[in-house]
Every structure is written in C-alpha cells, then in structure tokens.
Design a protein around this motif. Structure first.
Motif: not given
Length: 645
Positions: A141-170
């Motif tokens: 995100r600091a590099q303006g690559r917001h779409d890549e960041a959302t993809t990374l975070l969504r993959q982690a959440l889809d893999a079962g990491a039901d973490d409020p901190a990850l979801r807030l980052r998403l």
C-alpha cells in the motif's frame, strides 16, 4: 516494525541450553550456549563477540549468523544485519524466520523490493503468518499497489485466517484502491467488541462518503463518536458528512471539535475552512486555512483552501500566491491550476491564465472524443480542423464566436456540437460543416483532409492571447428572421412598450445558488411601467404565475434552441443572471444587462470583465454585486436603469 524476539529455535535449535548429547554443533556448543544465554538476558554487548568468534571459525554457521543479525537489527544497525541474515536464509532456505528477519532489516534500509521478496518467501513457508501478511500488505500500500494488497489480504482471509486486523487492512486497502463497496463490506464484517471496530467504522464512513451515501455515513460516524469519543476522526467524519448534506452550519462545530482533539493535525482545520467558505464566512475561512498551515506548512490542500477563500474576497493577487504554493506541492492536481487560471484571468493576465488552461487540456488529461487526429497546436493548419464541444450549451455558444478565426487559420472547420445547436450554427456559419454530436465520431470529422482536432474550450488559448484579439462585434449568431418577426408581432402591439426578456435562475449544480434569484426579488424591476416582460427562463417557470411576466408556451428553451434564439433576438432588452440566456443574448448582439455575483459563482469568462463590460460580448452591460450575496442593490440599479430608458 520491530524484529522478532531473540530466540534459538527459529533455525531448528532448542530454545533452552542444550542438554548433554543434544547439541547439534560440532565444535562450539559451549560458546553458542553462553552467547544465547547472554542474549536472552539482554547482555548483547557480551553476546556479540561470542557470535562473531563462532563465525570467524565457522563462516557457514547458520544459527550464529541469524542470531548476530537479529542482534544488529535490534540495536538499530540494519546495514550490518542484512549480510548476516541473508547468509542465514541462504544456509537454511526452509526456515521462514530467517527470511522474515532479512525482510525486516531490508525494509528498515528502504530497500522495499528486496524486503518484499524476502517476506514473500517467508509467507510461502508459513502462509498462516498473519502479522507478516499485514506487514507485506502495508508495504504494498505504501507503494500505491492497493490492488495487490487487497489480493494478498483476501487470500489470507479465504484460507481461514479470520483475523479482525487482517480484515481491517483489507477494508483500508480496498478504500485506497477505489473499491468503495468492497471497503464498506469488509469493514462491516468486523464484529463489535474488538479493538479493530473503531477503525472499521472510520473506513465504512469514508467509503459511504465516496459512494455519495452521506446520510448513512453520518450515522456511521455517529457510532464512531459514541464508541471512541476521544478520537478526532469521528467528529471530522461527521463534519464531512454534514458538509456533503449541505448542512455547513452543523459541520463547523464538528470540525472545531476534531481540531481540538488533534491539536497537531491540520486536516480538521482544512475541512473547517471549506465549511466556513461554503457559508460565506470568508474571513474565518482564511483564518482556518492559515491555522492549518501553522500545523503543516507543506499541506497542499490548506494552501488551496486559502486561495479559494482569498479569491472569494476578491483578493486575487494573494490567492495566486496561495495557489502557486499548492501547485508547487502537487503539480499534477488539475483543480489547483483551474482555480489559479481564474485568478490570472480576473487580474487580466491572459498569458498565465491560458497557460493553466493548456495544462488542464493537455492530451494526457483531457477526455477525448473518438477522433484519431492530434490536437491543434495554435498554428496555421494545412487542412481542416474538427472542433467538438464538451461543456454546457452556453460554453458552446461562446466558443462559436471563435470559429471564424479558426477557419481563417485553416482550410475549413468541422464543428461537432450539441444537436440542438445545429440549425442555429448552420445558419450563422454556412461556410463551415456543422454536425450533431453523437457517441461515435462523425464521418465528416474523419475525412482525410481533417488533420487535427480541438475541444471548443481549447480555442481561446490560441485565438484570444491578448486583449487586442477580442473583436468589437455586433453578434456572430443569426436567428431565424421569420421567427424573430413573428415573435415581435406576438409580444408587441400598440401598448406593448419595450419588450424585455428576463431569466432569473441557473441550474448549475455547484454554482447556481450563488447566481440565482427568486423571481419575487425582481419586484422593483417588474413594477417599472410601460414594459412587456417575457420569460426567457429555461426549465420550470411556475414562479412566473401571478406576475406580469409572460410565458410563451410555444417556446421551450431547453428543447427548441433555435426557437429560443429567435425569442432572445426579438427582445429590445434582456435582463438575466449568469446562465445560457446571457450567452445567447451576447452572441446574437442583443442589448443585455447581466446581473453577476461579486466573486463566488463567477465562471471564467465573466471574470475577464473590465468595468461594466465584458470582452466576449460587447452588447452586454454588467451589474455586479457590491457585497457577496447582496442582490437588492443590484436589482435597484437595474430597475432605475430601465426607468431611465
């Protein structure tokens, strides 16, 4: 981001001192055990020479390299840590902690690309590492690559990491990526009762504002204020939502509260200046913008708001200085240059004003029509030019006054205009090719001899470079003479007196409230005897009921533009506010008295007036407010002028 705690088990060694027969070191078990014990106790000064001694004897000792790298990193020496951690990661490529620690040190050195590679390798080895997922998302995100960041975070959440901190980052990354609905959805999934709920409400409120759902945003920010009354972003969000709803008086105290809660942050004061400006409290808006600059002298938005308020006060030279600084800080911000161009034009500095216009209409910023030709550069053209309109109908009427100049500089002009203007422009410019604008390019504009193109608003930059380039014309549009004569007969008669057309409202969504009057305010004008008043108002004219203003049901100014032009041409005098009626009157050469606000609400072409005249339309006489928002004295002056004949 700090390094992971010093530990001995990250590369496969026990975290406690090795027991007899358990040590995996061939030569240095006692030395390493002593170094680890000292390191765990925090005596890094004693541990460091022991790690170094091991590495002098065994340069490929993975654990000693890893631990010494951690030590350097924890003590603020990332440059010394990187080669050691890189060695450890190379020797033990299957250990996630080595790659993670290497990424940490590289990140501290600003070597973002290498840090990303190290962290991605660590996540390949340990995909459930939530904290590292958040860190990598932040780096992207600091590099303006917001779409890549959302993809990374969504993959982690889809893999079962039901973490409020990850979801807030998403949610935050989706907001930055412009995926406002996705941001709101992610934020809403964060349950009540967790610390991340505060941030979730902020993101949800911001997303709702971007979705133009201000009422819902208002409710969301109220929840944020209730949940975290000491945070500044709650009342700041309330103020933004109230601003969007047009409740500027209610927004002001919210921004003031946000500014008090965050005495170092300039944002609430920037927003406060905007709300004050909307209320016409311009001196206070200037003070708020200056207070924001006291907190952050390099905040472009604060310089811009200062320029807006100063321009509203008629202090254009000072406004230019503020806009200059805003442009220096954000040179690609089109709105900054657009506003600055207005001040330059108001000051009579055509060269600087058109220079900002040139930036705004450069090829990479403009919304192009589907024509392949290059933009006209202002010089002679060895072929024809296709010109197209993209603004309101009044702007196209103004630009029509430059078509003859363009024809003289070329071998012909194809004019693509609002379809309603085709009959009028065709009659007025029989030597030009006039075609109606449609979604697709017109074949006439694609002919082989059409060698360049220009938007209509682009023309003044080249054809009105100096004041002596403005012709003293008597009108350049020609209304249908038969319809003009018919309307004169209809409105005239032995007792008609002078026929005066009036228009009192502007439908401009952002500026109309500054330019419009209620028809009831026209009473001093409408009470002048011996006048036949005719409505030239487009849109609803219910206000004319019960007044001496005649409404002609056979003329619809919005649909029958050629008929409307004939109606305007049939008037002895036109009295109007700033809207398309003024453009038609000036372009037809009819006497027109134009009532303008003092500063706020003026479009760029009215800013260029000198005294009570305007260079675009010699037949127009300007009656300008003496004080912003005060129409009564303008009405009185116009009424007196009508009485005087």
């Amino acid at each position: 981001m700090g390094p992971p705690p010093a530990r001995a088990d990250g590369l496969g060694y026990p975290g406690r001192p090795p027991a007899p027969g358990e040590c995996r070191l061939d030569d240095h078990p006692i030395l390493l055990r002593r170094a680890l014990e000292l390191h765990r106790r925090g005596d890094t000064a004693a541990a460091r020479p022991l790690y170094e001694a091991i590495l002098r004897d065994r340069p490929d000792h993975a654990q000693a390299a890893y631990m010494l790298g951690l030590l350097h990193s924890s003590e603020g020496r990332p440059a010394a840590a990187v080669p050691l951690l890189a060695l450890a990661a190379r020797l033990r490529p299957d250990r996630a902690v080595a790659h993670e620690a290497l990424g940490n040190a590289l990140h501290r050195l600003g070597r973002a690309g290498e840090a990303e590679a190290a962290w991605r390798r660590a996540l390949e080895l340990r995909p459930d590492h939530r904290r590292l997922t958040r860190e990598l998302a932040d780096l992207l995100r600091a590099q303006g690559r917001h779409d890549e960041a959302t993809t990374l975070l969504r993959q982690a959440l889809d893999a079962g990491a039901d973490d409020p901190a990850l979801r807030l980052r998403l949610a935050e990354a989706s907001l930055s990526a412009g995926s406002f609905e996705a941001a709101q959805a992610a934020a809403r999934q964060i349950p009540d009762g967790v610390p991340e709920k505060v941030g979730a409400l902020r993101v949800e409120g911001d997303a709702l504002l971007r979705l133009d759902r201000a009422a819902e945003a208002l409710a969301t920010f109220r929840r944020l204020v209730d949940l975290a009354p000491g945070r500044w972003d709650g009342p700041n969000g309330l103020g933004l939502a109230l601003n969007r709803l047009g409740r500027w008086d209610a927004a002001v105290p919210e921004f003031e509260r946000a500014a008090a809660l965050a005495p170092a942050r300039p944002e609430p004061l920037v927003n406060l200046s905007s709300a004050l400006d909307r209320q016409g409290r311009l001196d206070e808006a200037v003070a708020a913008a200056r207070a924001a600059l006291d907190r952050d002298p390099d905040l472009a938005e604060a310089h811009f708001n200062l320029g807006v308020a100063l321009a509203g006060l008629g202090r254009d030279a000072e406004a230019v200085v503020a806009y200059d600084r805003a442009v220096d800080l954000r040179p690609d911000e089109a709105e900054f240059r657009f506003n600055r161009s207005h001040c330059h034009l108001a000051l009579g500095d055509l060269e600087s004003g058109w220079a900002d216009f040139a930036f705004l209409w450069s090829e990479r910023r403009m919304r192009r029509r589907p024509y392949p030709q290059p933009l006209w550069d202002g010089g002679p053209v060895a072929g024809r030019v296709v010109v197209w309109g993209e603004q309101g109908i009044g702007d196209e009427v103004l630009a029509a006054g430059l078509l003859g100049d363009l024809a003289a500089a070329s071998r012909g002009v194809v004019v693509e205009c609002d379809p309603r203007l085709v009959p009028l422009l065709g009659r007025s410019h029989p030597d030009l090719t006039i075609v109606p604008r449609r979604p697709e390019a017109d074949p006439a504009g694609l002919a082989p001899d059409v060698v360049c193109q220009a938007p209509m608003v682009y023309l003044p930059m080249y054809l009105r470079r100096s004041w002596d380039r403005f012709p003293d014309h008597a009108g350049y549009l020609t209304a249908d003479p038969e319809r003009v004569a018919s309307l004169r007969r209809r409105y005239g008669g032995p007792r008609a007196g002078r026929i005066v057309g009036i228009s009192w409202h502007s439908a401009n969504r952002s500026l109309g409230r500054h330019k419009s009057l209620d028809l009831a305010d026209w009473a001093p004008i409408l009470s002048v005897p011996g006048i036949t008043f005719v409505s030239l108002q487009y849109g609803p004219v219910d206000a004319a009921a019960g007044t001496p203003v005649r409404v002609d049901p056979e003329i619809d100014p919005l649909l029958d533009v050629d008929g409307f032009a004939a109606q305007v041409a049939a008037m002895d005098l036109v009295v109007t506010v700033s809207n398309s009626t003024a453009h038609f009157a000036g372009a037809l050469g009819r006497p027109c008295w134009l009532m303008l606000p003092r500063t706020r609400g003026l479009l760029w072409y009215w800013l260029m007036g000198r005294g009570d005249r305007n260079p675009w339309y010699p037949s127009i006489r300007v009656f300008r407010q003496q004080s912003q928002g005060e129409w009564a004295e303008v009405i009185a002056r116009v009424a007196a002028a009508i009485r005087d004949g």
